[in-house]
Design a protein around this motif. Structure first.
Motif, mmCIF file in Angstrom:
data_model
loop_
_atom_site.group_PDB
_atom_site.id
_atom_site.type_symbol
_atom_site.label_atom_id
_atom_site.label_comp_id
_atom_site.label_asym_id
_atom_site.label_seq_id
_atom_site.Cartn_x
_atom_site.Cartn_y
_atom_site.Cartn_z
ATOM 1 N N LEU A 65 0.665 -1.207 0.053
ATOM 2 C CA LEU A 65 -0.064 -0.045 -0.054
ATOM 3 C C LEU A 65 1.020 1.301 0.147
ATOM 4 N N PRO A 66 0.317 2.205 -0.495
ATOM 5 C CA PRO A 66 1.194 3.555 -0.899
ATOM 6 C C PRO A 66 1.708 4.365 0.412
ATOM 7 N N ASP A 67 2.879 4.585 0.406
ATOM 8 C CA ASP A 67 3.327 5.543 1.563
ATOM 9 C C ASP A 67 3.514 6.963 0.763
ATOM 10 N N THR A 68 3.925 7.786 1.696
ATOM 11 C CA THR A 68 4.060 9.052 1.143
ATOM 12 C C THR A 68 4.665 9.068 -0.316
ATOM 13 N N THR A 69 5.969 8.533 -0.318
ATOM 14 C CA THR A 69 6.524 8.408 -1.829
ATOM 15 C C THR A 69 5.672 7.492 -2.897
ATOM 16 N N GLY A 70 4.962 6.497 -2.497
ATOM 17 C CA GLY A 70 3.916 6.006 -3.375
ATOM 18 C C GLY A 70 2.940 6.969 -3.939
ATOM 19 N N TRP A 71 2.218 7.787 -2.890
ATOM 20 C CA TRP A 71 1.256 8.521 -3.507
ATOM 21 C C TRP A 71 1.945 9.606 -4.365
ATOM 22 N N LEU A 72 3.087 10.297 -3.903
ATOM 23 C CA LEU A 72 3.665 11.172 -4.987
ATOM 24 C C LEU A 72 3.946 10.582 -6.396
ATOM 25 N N VAL A 73 4.205 9.237 -6.468
ATOM 26 C CA VAL A 73 4.801 8.694 -7.627
ATOM 27 C C VAL A 73 3.071 8.434 -8.513
ATOM 28 N N ALA A 74 2.243 8.018 -7.462
ATOM 29 C CA ALA A 74 0.869 7.876 -8.419
ATOM 30 C C ALA A 74 0.112 9.126 -8.894
ATOM 31 N N ALA A 75 0.500 10.267 -8.133
ATOM 32 C CA ALA A 75 -0.039 11.655 -8.575
ATOM 33 C C ALA A 75 0.629 11.918 -9.837
ATOM 34 N N PHE A 76 2.059 11.719 -9.812
ATOM 35 C CA PHE A 76 2.909 12.108 -11.155
ATOM 36 C C PHE A 76 2.317 11.435 -12.400
ATOM 37 N N THR A 77 2.240 10.065 -12.277
ATOM 38 C CA THR A 77 1.780 9.118 -13.148
ATOM 39 C C THR A 77 0.514 9.572 -13.607
ATOM 40 N N ALA A 78 -0.543 9.881 -12.786
ATOM 41 C CA ALA A 78 -1.866 10.273 -13.138
ATOM 42 C C ALA A 78 -1.850 11.367 -14.058
ATOM 43 N N VAL A 79 -1.003 12.407 -13.759
ATOM 44 C CA VAL A 79 -1.166 13.541 -14.409
ATOM 45 C C VAL A 79 -0.534 13.601 -15.795
ATOM 46 N N PHE A 80 0.805 13.228 -15.849
ATOM 47 C CA PHE A 80 1.696 13.133 -16.851
ATOM 48 C C PHE A 80 1.551 12.315 -17.811
ATOM 49 N N PRO A 81 1.969 11.019 -17.433
ATOM 50 C CA PRO A 81 1.795 9.874 -18.421
ATOM 51 C C PRO A 81 0.399 9.415 -18.977
ATOM 52 N N SER A 82 -0.609 9.813 -17.804
ATOM 53 C CA SER A 82 -1.900 9.257 -18.033
ATOM 54 C C SER A 82 -2.920 10.135 -18.682
ATOM 55 N N LEU A 83 -2.751 11.506 -18.223
ATOM 56 C CA LEU A 83 -3.639 12.540 -18.850
ATOM 57 C C LEU A 83 -3.006 13.331 -19.970
ATOM 58 N N LEU A 84 -1.959 13.927 -19.566
ATOM 59 C CA LEU A 84 -1.196 14.807 -20.770
ATOM 60 C C LEU A 84 -0.681 14.070 -21.855
ATOM 61 N N ALA A 85 -0.124 12.942 -21.816
ATOM 62 C CA ALA A 85 0.563 12.297 -22.795
ATOM 63 C C ALA A 85 -0.457 11.627 -23.515
ATOM 64 N N GLN A 86 -1.390 10.848 -22.905
ATOM 65 C CA GLN A 86 -2.252 10.063 -23.487
ATOM 66 C C GLN A 86 -3.154 11.060 -24.550
ATOM 67 N N VAL A 87 -3.660 12.192 -24.261
ATOM 68 C CA VAL A 87 -4.368 12.978 -25.099
ATOM 69 C C VAL A 87 -3.257 13.445 -25.970
ATOM 70 N N MET A 88 -2.142 13.737 -25.933
ATOM 71 C CA MET A 88 -1.386 14.390 -27.031
ATOM 72 C C MET A 88 -0.859 13.262 -28.065
ATOM 73 N N PHE A 89 -0.779 11.928 -27.594
ATOM 74 C CA PHE A 89 -0.432 10.743 -28.305
ATOM 75 C C PHE A 89 -1.718 10.707 -29.544
ATOM 76 N N ILE A 90 -3.153 10.708 -28.571
ATOM 77 C CA ILE A 90 -4.242 10.856 -29.546
ATOM 78 C C ILE A 90 -4.239 11.948 -30.729
ATOM 79 N N LYS A 91 -3.771 13.018 -30.263
ATOM 80 C CA LYS A 91 -4.105 14.243 -31.129
ATOM 81 C C LYS A 91 -3.002 13.962 -32.267
ATOM 82 N N GLY A 92 -1.792 13.576 -31.720
ATOM 83 C CA GLY A 92 -0.829 13.250 -32.929
ATOM 84 C C GLY A 92 -1.056 12.339 -33.863
ATOM 85 N N ASN A 93 -1.620 11.238 -33.447
ATOM 86 C CA ASN A 93 -2.220 10.107 -34.293
ATOM 87 C C ASN A 93 -3.122 10.723 -35.416
#
Length: 292
Positions: free
Chosen positions: A210-238
């Motif tokens: 289960l996530p500790d402080t580092t785990g939550w920070l990692v999850a938050a980063f992956t939620a915003v950048f690889p999950s949202l920003l990158a996915q939308v831009m990849f779809i638009k680029g396609n």
């Protein structure tokens, strides 16, 4: 318009390179399947804050294409990330980053077999160089291991992940005419829901962290950048330049991932990594030149 696509896809590659670093930092702080669920749960919640009105407007189209959208979320988001984060428990972030360069080869091959999309000789050579770089990385630069197809567990898991995401990219050809906010929201929701059984399995098996402080920070980063920003831009680029050309930019992931691995994780950059990166860059250059 092509310039916009290039910017979108470069930001996508940088975010995905960072995803490998985040996955490595997560080891011991949050387990792979829990991380996948938390990541997409966060991303889905963020999307609902501003995309819900658009989803309501598009509900008829969403219902008509729900199975396809769920499939995108399950294969492209859930399965890929579970495999990637699991791979990082057994191999380096540099290896995972470089191995993602195998995606364009699968995309080109699938497009040729399924849709008879033409490929130039220069592009074929570019694929070959890319795949040689991936093979060198997966075998740790050992000719004996390469010939014997010996992979450690992490590298093997990452190559399976590459197959899933390559298939997802090709399948975007069939995506419905749908506003990007609605599409990414439904896919993120599908990813969250389809990840829950895997998280439950991890908990039941007694391997969940289960996530500790580092785990939550990692999850938050992956939620915003690889999950949202990158996915939308990849779809638009396609949408702008097509999956063949967009797929080539995935080859920038190992470049960004390798640099970030050395700077942030202090991982060792071996000679075979350098050779692999040169081959990957050569593959990008030849493929783009072959297109022109």
């Amino acid at each position: 318009m092509a310039l916009h696509a290039y910017v979108f896809l470069i930001i996508t590659a940088l975010s995905w390179g960072g995803n490998a670093i985040a996955g490595k930092l997560a080891v011991g702080h949050i387990s792979p399947m829990i991380l996948t669920s938390v990541r997409w749960g966060m991303a889905f919640s963020i999307l609902l804050l501003f995309a819900l009105p658009q989803v309501r407007r598009d509900i008829t189209v969403i219902r008509a294409n729900l199975a396809l959208l769920v499939g995108y979320g399950m294969f492209g988001f859930t399965f890929f990330n579970i495999l990637l984060y699991s791979a990082l428990e057994h191999t380096t972030a540099i290896n995972v980053a470089i191995e993602q360069a195998g995606m364009p080869m699968l995309i080109f091959l699938a497009n040729f077999i399924l849709f008879r999309i033409r490929v130039s000789p220069a592009q074929i050579i570019g694929f070959g160089l890319t795949m040689l770089g991936v093979a060198i990385t997966a075998s740790s630069g050992s000719l004996a291991r390469l010939i014997g197809l010996e992979l450690n567990r992490g590298d093997a898991l990452m190559l399976v992940a590459v197959v899933f995401y390559g298939g997802y990219t090709v399948a975007l050809r069939y995506k419905p005419v749908l506003h990007w906010q609605s599409m990414i929201t439904v896919m993120a929701g599908a990813a969250f829901l389809t990840s829950l059984p895997f998280a439950a399995f991890e908990i039941g098996r007694g391997t969940a962290v289960l996530p500790d402080t580092t785990g939550w920070l990692v999850a938050a980063f992956t939620a915003v950048f690889p999950s949202l920003l990158a996915q939308v831009m990849f779809i638009k680029g396609n949408e702008i330049i097509g999956s063949n050309r967009a797929g080539i930019f995935i080859n920038l992931v190992p470049i960004f991932g390798t640099v970030l691995s050395v700077l942030i994780l202090r991982e060792t950059l071996h000679l075979y990594h350098v050779i692999a990166l040169v081959l990957v860059l050569g593959g990008i250059w030849l493929s783009e030149r072959g297109r022109r």
